[in-house]
Design a protein around this motif. Structure first.
Motif, PDB file in Angstrom:
ATOM      1  N   ILE A 208     -17.503  11.332 -32.425  1.00 24.72           N
ATOM      2  CA  ILE A 208     -18.700   9.962 -32.645  1.00 24.72           C
ATOM      3  C   ILE A 208     -18.613   9.268 -30.947  1.00 24.72           C
ATOM      4  N   TYR A 209     -19.596   9.445 -30.814  1.00 28.59           N
ATOM      5  CA  TYR A 209     -19.980   9.588 -29.252  1.00 28.59           C
ATOM      6  C   TYR A 209     -20.015   7.701 -28.759  1.00 28.59           C
ATOM      7  N   LEU A 210     -19.077   7.349 -27.502  1.00 29.60           N
ATOM      8  CA  LEU A 210     -19.682   5.676 -27.213  1.00 29.60           C
ATOM      9  C   LEU A 210     -21.334   5.860 -26.323  1.00 29.60           C
ATOM     10  N   ILE A 211     -21.604   5.010 -26.056  1.00 32.83           N
ATOM     11  CA  ILE A 211     -22.627   5.109 -25.426  1.00 32.83           C
ATOM     12  C   ILE A 211     -23.070   5.913 -24.407  1.00 32.83           C
ATOM     13  N   ARG A 326     -13.881  -9.591 -22.369  1.00 33.35           N
ATOM     14  CA  ARG A 326     -15.274  -9.378 -22.055  1.00 33.35           C
ATOM     15  C   ARG A 326     -15.682 -10.234 -20.254  1.00 33.35           C
ATOM     16  N   LYS A 327     -14.956 -11.496 -20.840  1.00 29.00           N
ATOM     17  CA  LYS A 327     -15.094 -12.183 -19.716  1.00 29.00           C
ATOM     18  C   LYS A 327     -14.668 -11.569 -18.354  1.00 29.00           C
ATOM     19  N   VAL A 328     -13.986 -10.847 -18.190  1.00 27.54           N
ATOM     20  CA  VAL A 328     -13.548 -10.167 -17.276  1.00 27.54           C
ATOM     21  C   VAL A 328     -15.297  -9.329 -16.412  1.00 27.54           C
ATOM     22  N   THR A 329     -15.277  -8.606 -17.830  1.00 30.31           N
ATOM     23  CA  THR A 329     -16.734  -8.203 -17.350  1.00 30.31           C
ATOM     24  C   THR A 329     -17.306  -9.081 -17.022  1.00 30.31           C
ATOM     25  N   LEU A 338     -24.391  -5.804 -10.703  1.00 29.84           N
ATOM     26  CA  LEU A 338     -24.842  -3.855 -10.089  1.00 29.84           C
ATOM     27  C   LEU A 338     -25.992  -4.068 -10.944  1.00 29.84           C
ATOM     28  N   GLY A 339     -26.985  -3.168  -9.967  1.00 31.63           N
ATOM     29  CA  GLY A 339     -28.218  -2.627 -10.422  1.00 31.63           C
ATOM     30  C   GLY A 339     -28.991  -3.601 -10.134  1.00 31.63           C
ATOM     31  N   GLN A 367     -17.291   1.183 -15.996  1.00 32.47           N
ATOM     32  CA  GLN A 367     -16.764   1.818 -17.359  1.00 32.47           C
ATOM     33  C   GLN A 367     -16.505   0.824 -18.629  1.00 32.47           C
ATOM     34  N   ALA A 368     -16.249  -0.860 -17.998  1.00 32.07           N
ATOM     35  CA  ALA A 368     -16.137  -1.528 -18.584  1.00 32.07           C
ATOM     36  C   ALA A 368     -16.525  -2.053 -19.609  1.00 32.07           C
ATOM     37  N   ILE A 369     -17.977  -2.223 -18.672  1.00 25.66           N
ATOM     38  CA  ILE A 369     -19.214  -2.569 -19.472  1.00 25.66           C
ATOM     39  C   ILE A 369     -19.865  -1.033 -20.783  1.00 25.66           C
ATOM     40  N   LEU A 370     -19.873  -0.411 -20.255  1.00 27.27           N
ATOM     41  CA  LEU A 370     -20.108   0.846 -21.054  1.00 27.27           C
ATOM     42  C   LEU A 370     -18.623   0.796 -22.446  1.00 27.27           C
ATOM     43  N   HIS A 371     -17.092   0.579 -22.349  1.00 28.70           N
ATOM     44  CA  HIS A 371     -16.873   0.379 -23.377  1.00 28.70           C
ATOM     45  C   HIS A 371     -16.473  -0.966 -24.104  1.00 28.70           C
ATOM     46  N   GLY A 372     -16.764  -1.676 -23.592  1.00 25.82           N
ATOM     47  CA  GLY A 372     -16.934  -3.302 -24.135  1.00 25.82           C
ATOM     48  C   GLY A 372     -17.250  -3.678 -25.102  1.00 25.82           C
TER      49      GLY A 372
END
Length: 396
Positions: A208-211, A326-329, A338-339, A367-372
């Protein structure tokens, strides 16, 4: 109404020397390219060589008896090692599940033969284990588990499916919660934990792949797998009691609020000379929340040290901890924007952009956004955890 049992914990005198040993080890490993810090390293940092090094240092199976390969140290000493590894973003994913909960379950409920067979290799950092709890149409409701055990001679036959099994494609074993009998009125009966050799040809593992395209989670299918009698944990039907104990280990540790710690540290580094008062207030609020979460988590480590089973307290810490991550992100997104930098964008301030560490911070933020999305799901969703807390307080 019941109350939580959080109490202030004082780390043992040996903890600070141990902490410095771990920091020197990590600095040396990082300096010679042994690892690059990442967000969510206990899930994404699967590095067998690094785990074996930690095993040789005596930092896996720390609290287990020496006769099973452990080191007979305290839960609080183990806690210090864990928080240093996580704060550094070190690659601990290979051995994490075995050390955190599968080893303790076998130690507490397994047979002597299971302890002698499995625990020493776990402590060496060469035996990797996956968790088999979640299922399709059940999610975090473990009492709805349907993976079925059918008696077969002296053993059992297992059919069914598990979802979100982190690292199962790289692990040798899984402990799975399965249905071996009627659920009973409270839905907690008829559940049994069994050890499954994931190399069995009757086991199918699908990714099952992450985004991000990364592969950590898996769908594991049991195609009439034979489970010998010696691979059953404790008494058949006692699975609910065992798994709720196990979840106290899974939900209360420092990984529930330190997954984004490398990003937080990078954020502090790139903003340390900023005079932006609003930014300083945001970072100070995060630091204060982090300190409070650490004390709560340490308190649970103290309960575990005394042999307690802090199910409700662990659920509370996991809920609060993943919301902090999540708050840290979110703060990092606002600071680094970013972006959005470039023509027409708002970009970071000149003083932050001039910091040499901003590229590393942006990588950690990505990394944090994608794993969040996984932070509040794994180990039980926040909705399930709040139900456990409400029940513990007598509100349900």
């Amino acid at each position: 109404m019941s109350r939580f049992t959080f109490e202030s914990i004082r780390l043992p005198d040996t903890a600070e020397d141990l902490r410095q040993d771990v920091r020197r080890f990590l600095a040396d490993e990082q300096a010679k390219g042994g690892f690059v810090p990442v967000v969510d390293s206990w899930l994404s940092g699967f590095n067998p060589d690094f785990s074996e090094k930690l095993g040789r240092m005596g930092w896996i199976g720390m609290v287990w008896p020496e006769k099973y390969g452990g080191h007979a140290r305290s839960t609080l000493e183990r806690y210090v090692v864990m928080e240093e590894l996580l704060a550094a973003g070190a690659p601990v994913g290979a051995h994490w599940v075995a050390d955190r909960q599968m080893g303790p379950m076998i130690l507490r409920h397994g047979t002597e033969a299971q302890k002698e067979r499995f625990l020493p290799d776990m402590a060496k950092g060469v035996s990797y284990w996956a968790i088999g709890m979640s299922e399709p149409n059940a999610g975090s409701d473990l009492s709805a588990a349907q993976a079925k055990l059918t008696p077969d001679g002296a053993g059992w036959r297992l059919s069914g499916q598990k979802l979100w099994s982190s690292g199962a494609h790289r692990c040798q074993y899984m402990i799975a919660l399965c249905r071996s009998g009627p659920a009973g009125d409270d839905r907690h009966g008829g559940l049994t934990n069994v050890i499954i050799d994931l190399r069995d040809p009757a086991v199918t593992i699908r990714p099952i792949y992450l985004i991000s395209g990364e592969h950590h989670f898996n769908e594991v299918i049991f195609n009439d797998v034979y489970i010998s009698e010696d691979m059953v944990i404790g008494e058949p039907g006692d699975g609910w009691h065992q798994v709720t104990e196990e979840l106290a280990h899974e939900r209360s540790g420092p990984e529930r609020f330190l997954s984004t710690m490398p990003l937080f540290e990078a954020l502090v580094q790139v903003t340390q000379h900023s005079e932006d008062r609003y930014l300083q207030r945001e970072l100070a609020a995060l630091a204060s929340e982090l300190a409070a979460l650490r004390q709560l988590s340490l308190s649970i480590a103290g309960i575990l040290e005394q042999g307690g089973n802090p199910v409700v307290e662990a659920a509370l810490v996991k809920d609060a901890g993943t919301r902090f991550e999540r708050k840290v992100t979110e703060v990092a997104e606002r600071v680094l924007q970013l972006g959005t930098n470039g023509e027409g964008g708002v970009g970071v301030s000149d003083e932050i952009a001039a910091n040499s560490g901003i590229a590393a911070a942006e990588t950690l933020l990505a990394q944090a956004i994608l794993h969040g999305p996984g932070f509040t799901i794994r180990g039980g969703t926040n909705e399930i955890l709040r139900g456990i807390v409400a029940r513990g307080l007598g509100l349900r």
